[in-house]
Design a protein around this motif. Structure first.
Motif, PDB file in Angstrom:
ATOM      1  N   GLY A 129       0.815  -1.214   0.000  1.00 45.79           N
ATOM      2  CA  GLY A 129       0.000   0.000   0.000  1.00 45.79           C
ATOM      3  C   GLY A 129       0.847   1.262   0.000  1.00 45.79           C
ATOM      4  N   ASP A 130       1.949   1.247   0.736  1.00 46.40           N
ATOM      5  CA  ASP A 130       2.865   2.386   0.738  1.00 46.40           C
ATOM      6  C   ASP A 130       3.405   2.635  -0.667  1.00 46.40           C
ATOM      7  N   ILE A 131       3.786   1.568  -1.337  1.00 45.47           N
ATOM      8  CA  ILE A 131       4.345   1.682  -2.688  1.00 45.47           C
ATOM      9  C   ILE A 131       3.290   2.233  -3.635  1.00 45.47           C
ATOM     10  N   ARG A 132       2.077   1.698  -3.580  1.00 47.44           N
ATOM     11  CA  ARG A 132       1.002   2.159  -4.469  1.00 47.44           C
ATOM     12  C   ARG A 132       0.668   3.635  -4.230  1.00 47.44           C
ATOM     13  N   ARG A 133       0.605   4.043  -2.974  1.00 55.00           N
ATOM     14  CA  ARG A 133       0.318   5.449  -2.665  1.00 55.00           C
ATOM     15  C   ARG A 133       1.442   6.356  -3.152  1.00 55.00           C
TER      16      ARG A 133
END
Length: 88
Positions: free
Chosen positions: A12-16
């Motif tokens: 999720g961090d990467i996608r955001r």
């Protein structure tokens, strides 16, 4: 899912980060290094990089902008010496 245990980075961090970078500059080329910097972290042991890159590739906004695709191929097309000197 946890992608990098050393730096506590999730998918999720990467996608955001990818969404934020694409919104900030639609023409940017997104690399793992840029994502780490956007998260304020750095690669430590490197064991997560294959999974990190797979997660990047799975992001909807990860694509290289259309006008930049094939740029490297066009720049070197027809060049046989790659700019190397002829002698020692």
């Amino acid at each position: 899912m946890m992608i990098c245990h050393c730096m506590a980075i999730t998918d999720g961090d990467i996608r955001r980060a990818v969404d934020w970078m694409r919104a900030a500059d639609p023409d940017t080329i997104i690399t793992p290094g840029k994502v780490y910097r956007a998260l304020g972290k750095r690669a430590d042991c490197g064991g997560c990089l294959p999974r990190f890159v797979d997660t990047l590739k799975g992001c909807d906004k990860f694509e290289v902008p259309m006008e930049l695709r094939g740029l490297r191929r066009d720049m070197t097309q027809g060049v046989t010496d790659e700019g190397r000197r002829k002698g020692n």
